[in-house]
Design a protein around this motif. Structure first.
Motif, PDB file in Angstrom:
ATOM      1  N   CYS A  97      -7.159   2.004   3.248  1.00 39.33           N
ATOM      2  CA  CYS A  97      -6.544   3.179   2.605  1.00 39.33           C
ATOM      3  C   CYS A  97      -7.227   3.503   1.282  1.00 39.33           C
ATOM      4  CB  CYS A  97      -5.045   2.976   2.388  1.00 39.33           C
ATOM      5  SG  CYS A  97      -4.124   3.037   3.937  1.00 39.33           S
ATOM      6  N   ARG A 108       0.178   4.082   0.965  1.00 36.99           N
ATOM      7  CA  ARG A 108      -0.047   4.945   2.129  1.00 36.99           C
ATOM      8  C   ARG A 108       0.500   4.355   3.428  1.00 36.99           C
ATOM      9  NH1 ARG A 108      -5.107   6.001   4.669  1.00 36.99           N
ATOM     10  NH2 ARG A 108      -4.800   7.966   5.768  1.00 36.99           N
ATOM     11  N   CYS A 109       0.284   3.017   3.647  1.00 39.82           N
ATOM     12  CA  CYS A 109       0.648   2.467   4.964  1.00 39.82           C
ATOM     13  C   CYS A 109       1.590   1.262   4.890  1.00 39.82           C
ATOM     14  CB  CYS A 109      -0.620   2.080   5.733  1.00 39.82           C
ATOM     15  SG  CYS A 109      -1.375   0.567   5.132  1.00 39.82           S
ATOM     16  N   CYS A 140       0.853  -1.196   0.000  1.00 36.76           N
ATOM     17  CA  CYS A 140       0.000   0.000   0.000  1.00 36.76           C
ATOM     18  C   CYS A 140       0.892   1.252   0.000  1.00 36.76           C
ATOM     19  CB  CYS A 140      -0.896  -0.020   1.234  1.00 36.76           C
ATOM     20  SG  CYS A 140      -1.827   1.503   1.470  1.00 36.76           S
ATOM     21  N   CYS A 172      -4.245  -0.727   0.316  1.00 35.34           N
ATOM     22  CA  CYS A 172      -4.943  -1.763   1.074  1.00 35.34           C
ATOM     23  C   CYS A 172      -6.400  -1.303   1.182  1.00 35.34           C
ATOM     24  CB  CYS A 172      -4.306  -1.938   2.452  1.00 35.34           C
ATOM     25  SG  CYS A 172      -4.569  -0.511   3.520  1.00 35.34           S
TER      26      CYS A 172
HETATM   27 ZN    ZN Z   1      -2.865   1.102   3.520  1.00 38.69          ZN
END
Ligand code: ZN
Ligand code: SF4
Ligand code: ZN
Length: 308
Positions: A25, A5-6, A3, A22
């Motif tokens: 997100c 973002r994370c 992902c 994910c």
């Molecule tokens: Zn994520």
């Protein structure tokens, strides 16, 4: 694939955005993308009443879901087109969604409005169904927004719809249409409300993924009349270009709006007047809907035969 973002394992890859997400997100990204479109185009504010045209399909229900999640005052509008089992099922999906989420839904049934269901009108007037359908939907969307004193009419047109429409308008250089192809249309008549398309930069694939991840139960089947629509040919062509060159659809629509649309808008025709019969906006003496109703009545009434 991780992902963006994370760094958790990603479930969805968006090549046009050069990103992967994910599940939590992606839901965040999608809602944020819609919110950003609303804010950057100044579509509407918190205190305004929104009427969201819902068809029971993924785009309009995903949009209604996002608007409700973001805390907007959003009422649904379902227009029953009278297209056999497709209409019955799509109404069911829209009504079930509204009930599950506790959201208000208004329904207009065309068969109860003078027996003007899409198949009958198309058959009698010998128009292609989508043309008759478009005129009727526009009329009832406008009328419902005005009658219910809503501030804004919101539709679920997505990036793929807008890119296909743009391609069709450009291929025929339809200047009038290009002048009004914008994500926000300000009212040009007292019986028009503002019209907005918060998903105009969100792809059909993204709304499908969002609907799936949010557990939205929508009608998967297309309208039976969609098969013959030219719009699908354009969508198919654009999908092939997009596969070879990700991000093309987004650039096509965004750059049109930035670089070309203002020139078409500046040369737009005069604002509409009042329809002589119903008072709705009209570009001639009658509005498109009244002209359609007239045509329907003329053709449905058999001519008296000449005396022998
Ligand atoms: Zn994520
Ligand atoms: S495919 Fe054509 S007839 Fe069917 S809902 Fe869309 S515009 Fe109406
Ligand atoms: Zn009229």
């Amino acid at each position: 694939m991780k992902c963006t973002r994370c760094r958790a394992p990603a479930e969805v890859q968006l090549r046009a955005h050069n990103a992967a997400f994910c599940r939590p997100c992606f839901v965040f990204f999608f809602q944020r993308q819609v919110e950003r479109a609303i804010e950057s185009e100044r579509m509407f504010g918190r205190g305004e009443r929104l009427l969201v045209a819902v068809s029971g399909g993924k785009d309009s229900l995903a949009l209604w879901d996002v608007l409700a999640e973001l805390g907007y005052d959003a009422t649904g509008l379902y227009v029953g087109l009278g297209i056999g089992s497709y209409s019955a099922l799509s109404h069911q999906k829209a009504a079930a969604f509204a009930e599950r989420r506790g959201l208000p839904l208004r329904t207009v049934d065309l068969e109860n409005e003078g027996g003007l269901a899409v198949p009958a009108v198309a058959q009698v007037t010998r128009r292609v169904p989508c043309s008759a359908c478009g005129t009727m939907k526009r009329h009832w969307f406008d009328a419902a927004a005005i009658d219910g004193r809503f501030d804004v009419l919101v539709t679920g047109h997505n990036l793929d719809d807008e890119a296909a429409r743009l391609m069709g308008n450009v291929l025929r250089w339809q200047k009038d249409h290009l002048a009004r192809q914008r994500p926000v249309l300000v009212p040009t008549h007292p019986r028009f409300v503002r019209k907005v398309k918060p998903l105009f930069l969100t792809s059909e694939y993204e709304t499908a993924v969002y609907a799936f991840m949010r557990g939205i139960d929508y009608i998967v089947d297309e309208c039976p009349n969609a098969a013959g629509a030219t719009q699908l040919v354009y969508k198919d062509a654009l999908n092939r270009i997009e596969a070879a060159s990700p991000g093309t659809k987004l650039a096509f629509v965004k750059e049109f709006l930035r670089a070309a649309q203002p020139a078409f808008a500046a040369a737009d025709r005069d604002p509409p007047r009042d329809c002589e019969r119903c008072g709705m906006p009209a570009y001639g003496s009658l509005c498109a809907y009244c002209r359609l109703v007239d045509e329907m009545q003329r053709r449905a009434t058999p001519r008296a035969s000449a005396p022998a």
